[in-house]
Design a protein around this motif. Structure first.
Motif, short mmCIF file in Angstrom:
data_model
loop_
_atom_site.label_atom_id
_atom_site.label_comp_id
_atom_site.label_asym_id
_atom_site.label_seq_id
_atom_site.Cartn_x
_atom_site.Cartn_y
_atom_site.Cartn_z
N GLY A 180 0.84 -1.78 -0.29
CA GLY A 180 0.03 -0.06 0.03
C GLY A 180 0.68 0.88 -0.37
N VAL A 181 2.05 1.58 0.26
CA VAL A 181 2.88 2.17 1.07
C VAL A 181 3.66 2.25 -0.45
N TRP A 182 4.40 1.40 -0.98
CA TRP A 182 4.37 1.54 -2.09
C TRP A 182 3.92 2.26 -3.39
N LEU A 183 2.37 2.14 -3.40
CA LEU A 183 1.39 1.94 -5.35
C LEU A 183 1.05 3.07 -4.43
N ARG A 184 0.93 4.48 -3.11
CA ARG A 184 0.32 5.34 -2.51
C ARG A 184 2.12 5.90 -3.24
N ASN A 185 3.32 6.34 -3.33
CA ASN A 185 4.55 6.71 -3.58
C ASN A 185 3.89 6.99 -4.72
N MET A 186 4.59 6.07 -5.37
CA MET A 186 4.07 5.87 -7.11
C MET A 186 2.58 6.87 -7.40
N GLY A 187 1.82 6.47 -6.89
CA GLY A 187 0.54 7.01 -7.77
C GLY A 187 0.82 8.48 -6.96
N MET A 188 1.16 8.86 -6.08
CA MET A 188 1.70 10.60 -6.40
C MET A 188 2.74 10.89 -7.15
N LEU A 189 2.89 9.66 -6.86
CA LEU A 189 4.01 11.10 -8.42
C LEU A 189 3.36 10.89 -9.61
N VAL A 190 2.64 9.85 -9.97
CA VAL A 190 1.55 9.81 -10.91
C VAL A 190 0.63 11.25 -11.18
N VAL A 191 0.01 11.69 -9.53
CA VAL A 191 -0.83 12.54 -9.45
C VAL A 191 0.03 14.28 -10.06
#
Length: 779
Positions: free
Chosen positions: A745-756
């Motif tokens: 979950g943490v890793w996907l949130r970090n990557m998702g924020m880069l996409v955002v």
């Protein structure tokens, strides 16, 4: 009270000379002379520059000599002023063999036809049809392809452009067939609309009009007039006036120079005349048509060469013109057609021997010729140039002005805004603007200095600055030049503005995908031709990767883990941002001009994102592989969060670099000069390091934590730290950050924020590009 009698209007006459005929309307005077801008031009040494004038007076015409050297003769006798009419034979310069003119009554069959350029009764502008054909019983297909019923030989016209269809009730309608540059009815773009008598259907450079049982075609060959009436532009709520009731006529095939001190309104006038920044008050008439009202149709007949080159200087001349032709001509234009037009323009401007040279290797005058060539591709009738001789030596300047003289003689109206006064003698007319945007002089260039009472132009410009209270405009209006060159030379009656200007964006001559493809190929070619960029692009990831490898040694340890990840983050940020930070600001002039002729903003932005993004991702892969390939990463259980550790780190660095590239585009869209981008790049890298979480504790610190959310390194470093389990390798308060946890979950949130953040930066760039465009192009 006795009823006052009204004198009848003078009859319309035709003046026939050896070079052609001129229809004289009783609404104005007609000047005869050697001046190329006379209404009746007689190219004979015995004829004076301003020889005579024909005037309508009390129901008849008079011919008055204007103090000519060799005299004016009517029916064999020399006259100072005499009544003339149908049957009069006039001679100028010699009673026996001087240039002859014969006055006749205007023939009714031709004169009853209204002009599709403008209505003669209202404007005094007459155009004989280029072709006449019967109205169709069913439909006429109009287009560029040979299979159409009416073939229009014009590259801005689509192969199957439109149809004129007969309706059951006996009326007609025009139907656009999905053309790229649009079909226009009375200046407005239409898809399907009824057409009545007197309506003007515009397709490319042609106009069609229904007259009786005929369909008349009028082709705009470039010999058009421009009439400027009371243009006024004010800012700051009307407190500051940039143009103050500017009026002047520009005749066919005229070369007009606009000069004046800084702040006199030259650039403002240029924006008003091209329609990019319409004046709040006043009218611009394009051959009798309201330019602002019909701007949607007429804009493609206007060429504009900005002061800065509108070229990718890394490309060769032929490549630059080829890509420009792809963007400006309809998508169905064949390659051979585009190349043929390029060859025509190159020959016309004397560039045939330079087509294989990179633009940056040309002299200043030759580069300006290439910029002009780019605008001439679409055959504009009006050509405007902003400071075309800026930065050129006197020899180059004279060469450029002689080129413009030739372009006007070939059948265009050319307007040059300039600070230079060295080559004004090649111009037909000179407009001098005084501070406050007032007309201080309009007329022949040779008479200007004597009118101002100075021997040299620097003295005149100093007087404009030093004597700001002097009524320069009033003195000109009171002089003999104002009625001669402005009042009596205008072929158009005064036309009041009917309402506010409502100008929309230009049509897109090609589809989004076609524009995107052309832009990608052009941008790739330009980057590949830039050796400095290539060397930096190839070398930077290897250098940064080698630094990371030197720090990490054989594996991530307590002493090396944080530093290695930080170097990878900084390397990703620098490679991405350095690629993009110059790319928009250095093309700003090119973008504005191409946007004005139909370039899609999103296609332009996405072409940058695609090319730079591809380069950036490849650099990130090289950076990560050079820095970590074969290194013991010490990830928990030897596994990453979702993928093998090295692959997961590569993905994180690539996405971080891509996001930083978009942040670099934001910076490039904000700055005004390319020179400030490098200091900002350094500042950007420092901010990324400080707010990444490797040097300062950010979690739980109010203000700093929230500010760090906008920094890509914060999320990129978190994803990388989570992959290797940084808190396990080097436990401590700094690595206890929740974003560093080894969890899906943490890793996907970090990557998702880069996409955002990537999406946010892309949106910001689009908005910033929009703000840089003239208001008429925004949508």
């Amino acid at each position: 009270m006795a009823e006052r009698s009204v004198a009848p209007a003078a009859p319309e006459l035709v003046v026939e000379t050896d070079t052609g005929s001129t229809v004289m309307s009783p609404c104005r005077d007609y000047h005869v002379g050697r001046d190329p801008l006379s209404d009746i031009v007689l190219d004979d040494a015995r004829v004076s520059w301003h020889h005579a004038v024909l005037r309508p007076e009390d129901g008849h015409w008079t011919l008055a000599d204007e103090h000519s050297t060799n005299g004016t003769y009517a029916d064999g006798r020399r006259i100072e002023e005499s009544d003339v009419g149908p049957g009069s034979v006039l001679r100028f310069g010699n009673p026996a063999d001087g240039p002859r003119a014969v006055l006749t009554g205007r023939p009714l069959p031709a004169t009853d036809r209204p002009s599709a350029v403008s209505m003669p009764a209202l404007t005094g502008t007459y155009r004989q049809p280029t072709s006449v054909r019967p109205l169709p019983e069913r439909a006429i297909r109009i287009g560029r392809a040979a299979g159409n019923d009416l073939v229009v030989d014009d590259l801005v016209v689509s192969r199957r452009h439109a149809e004129l269809r007969a309706r059951p009730d006996g009326t007609y309608e025009i139907v656009d067939l999905g053309s790229h540059n649009g079909t226009f009815l009375n200046g407005r773009p239409v898809r399907r609309a009824p057409v009545g008598p007197g309506d003007i259907v515009g397709i490319g450079h042609s106009a069609f009009c229904l007259v009786g049982d005929e369909l008349q075609e009028y082709v705009d060959t470039g010999e058009v007039s421009l009439d400027v009436q009371d243009l006024t532009v004010a800012v700051d709520g009307g407190r500051k006036v940039l143009l103050d009731h500017v009026s002047f006529p520009v005749g066919e095939k005229c070369l007009l120079a606009v000069v004046g001190p800084s702040g006199a309104g030259k650039s403002t006038l240029l924006g008003a005349l091209t329609g990019q920044r319409p004046a709040e008050q006043g009218t611009v008439l394009y051959d009798g048509r309201d330019l602002y009202r019909d701007y949607a149709e007429l804009r493609q007949r206007i060429g504009l060469v900005p002061q800065d080159d509108i070229l990718h200087v890394q490309l060769t001349v032929r490549s630059a013109l080829t890509y420009a032709a792809e963007l400006r001509f309809p998508q169905d234009t064949a390659k051979a057609e585009r190349l043929g037009r390029i060859d025509e323009v190159v020959r016309e401007l004397g560039l045939a021997e330079r087509t294989g040279q990179p633009v940056h290797s040309l002299s200043g005058g030759q580069r300006k010729r290439v910029s002009v060539a780019l605008e001439l591709l679409t055959k504009p009738s009006l050509l405007f140039l902003d400071e075309p001789t800026s930065g050129l030596d006197p020899g180059m300047e004279h060469s450029v002005m002689r080129m413009l003289r030739g372009l006007a003689d070939d059948g265009r109206t050319v307007v040059v805004v300039t600070h230079s006064v060295l080559s004004l003698d090649v111009c037909d007319r000179l407009l001098v603007l005084a501070p406050g945007g007032r007309v201080a002089y309009y007329g022949r260039p040779g008479d200007a200095l004597a009118f101002f009472g100075f021997e040299h132009w620097p003295e005149a410009f100093d007087a404009f600055e030093g004597l700001r209270d002097r009524d320069w405009a009033g003195e000109y209006r009171a002089s003999r030049f104002h009625p001669q060159y402005v009042v009596n030379s205008s072929s158009q009656p005064h036309t009041a503005r009917a309402g506010p200007v409502a100008v929309g964006p230009p049509p897109e001559p090609r589809s989004w995908a076609a524009q995107f493809g052309t832009l990608v190929r052009r941008y790739t070619a330009a980057l590949c031709a830039d050796r400095v960029f290539l060397a930096t692009m190839i070398g930077l990831p290897f250098v940064m990767g080698a630094m990371a490898r030197a720090v990490v040694g054989s594996g991530l340890t307590l002493d090396s883990a944080m530093n290695a990840l930080l170097i990878l983050c900084v390397g990703g940020v620098l490679t991405g941002a350095a690629n993009a930070v110059r790319e928009l600001v250095k093309e700003r002039v090119i973008y504005r001009r191409e946007r004005a002729v139909g370039l899609s903003r999103s296609a332009y932005l996405m072409s940058k994102v695609f090319v730079l993004g591809t380069i950036t991702v490849l650099q990130a892969i090289v950076l990560t592989q050079v820095g970590l390939f074969g290194v013991k990463l010490n990830a928990p259980g030897g596994k990453g969060v979702l993928m093998p550790p090295l692959l997961e780190l590569t993905v994180a660095v690539a996405l971080l670099a891509f996001t930083s590239m978009l942040l670099g585009l934001v910076v490039s869209a904000v700055v005004r000069k390319e020179e400030v981008t490098m200091p900002l790049l350094v500042l950007l890298a420092i901010v990324q390091v400080v707010f990444g979480g490797a040097l300062l504790r950010l979690h739980g610190v109010p203000g700093l934590e929230q500010l760090a959310w906008l920094v890509p390194t914060r999320w990129g470093l978190g994803a990388m730290a989570g992959t290797v389990g940084l808190s396990r390798i080097m436990p401590g308060d700094l690595t206890a950050d929740p974003l560093f946890r080894h969890a899906v979950g943490v890793w996907l949130r970090n990557m998702g924020m880069l996409v955002v953040l990537s999406a946010l930066y892309c949106f910001l760039v689009s908005r910033l590009l929009r703000l840089q465009e003239p208001a008429v192009m925004r949508k």
